[in-house]
Design an enzyme around this catalytic site. Structure first.
Site, mmCIF file in Angstrom:
data_model
loop_
_atom_site.group_PDB
_atom_site.id
_atom_site.type_symbol
_atom_site.label_atom_id
_atom_site.label_comp_id
_atom_site.label_asym_id
_atom_site.label_seq_id
_atom_site.Cartn_x
_atom_site.Cartn_y
_atom_site.Cartn_z
ATOM 1 N N HIS A 222 3.150 -4.911 -1.824
ATOM 2 C CA HIS A 222 2.123 -3.883 -1.668
ATOM 3 C C HIS A 222 2.212 -3.115 -0.343
ATOM 4 C CE1 HIS A 222 -0.081 -6.720 0.906
ATOM 5 N NE2 HIS A 222 -0.951 -5.754 1.174
ATOM 6 N N LYS A 226 5.021 -0.316 5.283
ATOM 7 C CA LYS A 226 4.759 -0.530 6.706
ATOM 8 C C LYS A 226 6.048 -0.699 7.514
ATOM 9 C CE LYS A 226 0.036 -2.303 6.549
ATOM 10 N NZ LYS A 226 -0.858 -3.459 6.796
ATOM 11 N N HIS A 251 1.490 4.538 4.936
ATOM 12 C CA HIS A 251 2.359 3.489 4.401
ATOM 13 C C HIS A 251 2.358 3.382 2.872
ATOM 14 C CE1 HIS A 251 -1.302 0.889 4.505
ATOM 15 N NE2 HIS A 251 -0.699 0.241 3.518
ATOM 16 N N HIS A 276 -5.027 1.008 -1.691
ATOM 17 C CA HIS A 276 -6.161 1.388 -0.837
ATOM 18 C C HIS A 276 -7.105 2.375 -1.541
ATOM 19 C CE1 HIS A 276 -5.192 -0.726 2.843
ATOM 20 N NE2 HIS A 276 -3.932 -0.346 2.723
ATOM 21 N N ASP A 304 -6.030 -8.076 -0.984
ATOM 22 C CA ASP A 304 -5.652 -7.396 0.255
ATOM 23 C C ASP A 304 -6.822 -7.369 1.242
ATOM 24 O OD1 ASP A 304 -4.188 -5.809 2.051
ATOM 25 O OD2 ASP A 304 -4.847 -3.954 1.093
#
Length: 358
Positions: A222, A226, A251, A276, A304
């Site tokens: 996920h 990054k 990211h 997100h 998360d």
């Protein structure tokens, strides 16, 4: 108890609260608008700020970075809403209490933060060696595979996914979390926590082997984007400012772009891009809403957020698992309530006494 610091945007309004807290406790008022930060480190901080706009919250955040140094933080909020709860999360609050404030409850929250006496102190048993070894092996895999400019293929990720599945099966989620928390690299710690929680969640849901593998694999991937975020931002020993946060928020798209041509299932790609996103459209990068967010994305998002709350950060202590779960429950309208409810047994496996009666 020591010294309580009461931060407010209206010292006159907060005099009554100051008086209530000063009954048997040492309490000092600090005006959020003051140019200078208070001197010394308090033993607990309470914020009584009515203006929760971006500028005010950022001023408060910067002040807390200067003075908090890991002490408990109780954020008082004028209203009960997902937005105000998230402000507490963003500030790293130990507790968020919403109006009307019950002074006895507030004092209890502060009193609960007294350090235990040396005689009564609980000594946590050591993390089993097998859990430490398995976590270290998976961390080594992650560090060697998730590297900028190196292709990441489904076959390679399958190996890491299988290792996490075995680790959760053999050690359990509690020891996995305890082992992973020992890592000093925040990105490794976070990704392996999310993957472990997802593996445990899939098992708790009774999913078959193939579907469990898919859930764990999605969680492991996920945050792959990054690796394209500067290390100075990823490893900053404090909260990110607005410019740094804007870079960090790239990211998901970066991760999606780097995996799009590598043969991954669309389900995996959507988790990387959309973990997100929030049901009310307040997430990023695409501001998806409701049915536009697939179930697998919703599941990984819960894992998360929970992982982020229970992690050790340079600017705050890890939140207790049951407190982190309470925040998930408070995010009604943003997270899928059915998935949050189904996640409860995973949290109970890590904090059985705290949630046994829930």
């Amino acid at each position: 108890m020591g010294r309580i610091l009461l931060i407010t945007d209206d010292p006159v309004r907060s005099l009554g609260l100051h008086g209530d807290l000063s009954d048997g406790l040492s309490c000092e008022i600090h005006d959020l608008r003051a140019a200078a930060a208070p001197v010394g480190t308090p033993t607990a901080i309470v914020t009584d700020v009515l203006d929760l706009g971006t500028a005010s919250v950022e001023r408060l955040r910067r002040l807390l970075v200067q003075i908090r140094h890991g002490v408990p933080l109780v954020v008082l909020s004028p209203t009960e809403s997902p937005r105000t709860r998230l402000v507490g999360v963003a500030l790293g609050a130990t507790h968020t209490l919403c109006a009307p404030i019950d002074i006895d409850h507030l004092r209890d929250r502060l009193g609960a933060q007294r350090p235990p006496s040396p005689v009564a102190a609980h000594v946590e048993e050591p993390v089993p060696a097998c859990a430490v070894r398995m976590a270290a092996e998976v961390r080594g895999f992650y560090a060697s595979v998730f590297v900028a400019d190196q292709p990441i293929t489904p076959a390679v990720i399958d190996n890491g996914t299988q290792a996490i599945d075995v680790a959760i099966r053999d050690t359990g989620i509690r020891d996995w979390i305890r082992a992973v928390r020992q890592f000093d690299d925040a990105t490794h710690q976070h990704c392996l926590l999310v993957a472990g929680l997802a593996a445990a969640f899939a098992t708790s849901l009774g999913l078959g082997v193939q579907e469990r593998h898919r859930v764990t694999k999605a969680a492991l991937l996920h945050d792959v984007g990054k690796i394209h975020i500067p290390a100075a931002i990823l490893n900053k020993p404090g909260r990110l400012d607005d410019t740094e946060m804007a870079v960090m928020r790239l990211h998901p798209e970066k991760g999606y772009s780097m995996l799009a041509e590598q043969g991954f299932e669309q389900q995996m790609l959507l988790v990387v891009r959309s973990h997100h996103e929030m049901l009310d459209g307040s997430g990023y990068p695409d501001r998806l809403k409701g049915r536009d967010i697939p179930d697998l994305v919703r599941l990984v998002t819960v894992c998360d957020i929970h992982a982020a709350l229970i992690e050790q950060r340079p600017y705050r202590a890890p939140m207790a698992s049951e407190a982190a779960y309470a925040i998930l429950e408070g995010m009604a309208g943003r997270l899928d309530p059915a998935i949050v409810g189904a996640f409860r047994p995973v949290v109970a496996a890590f904090a059985p006494q705290a949630l046994a009666q829930g």
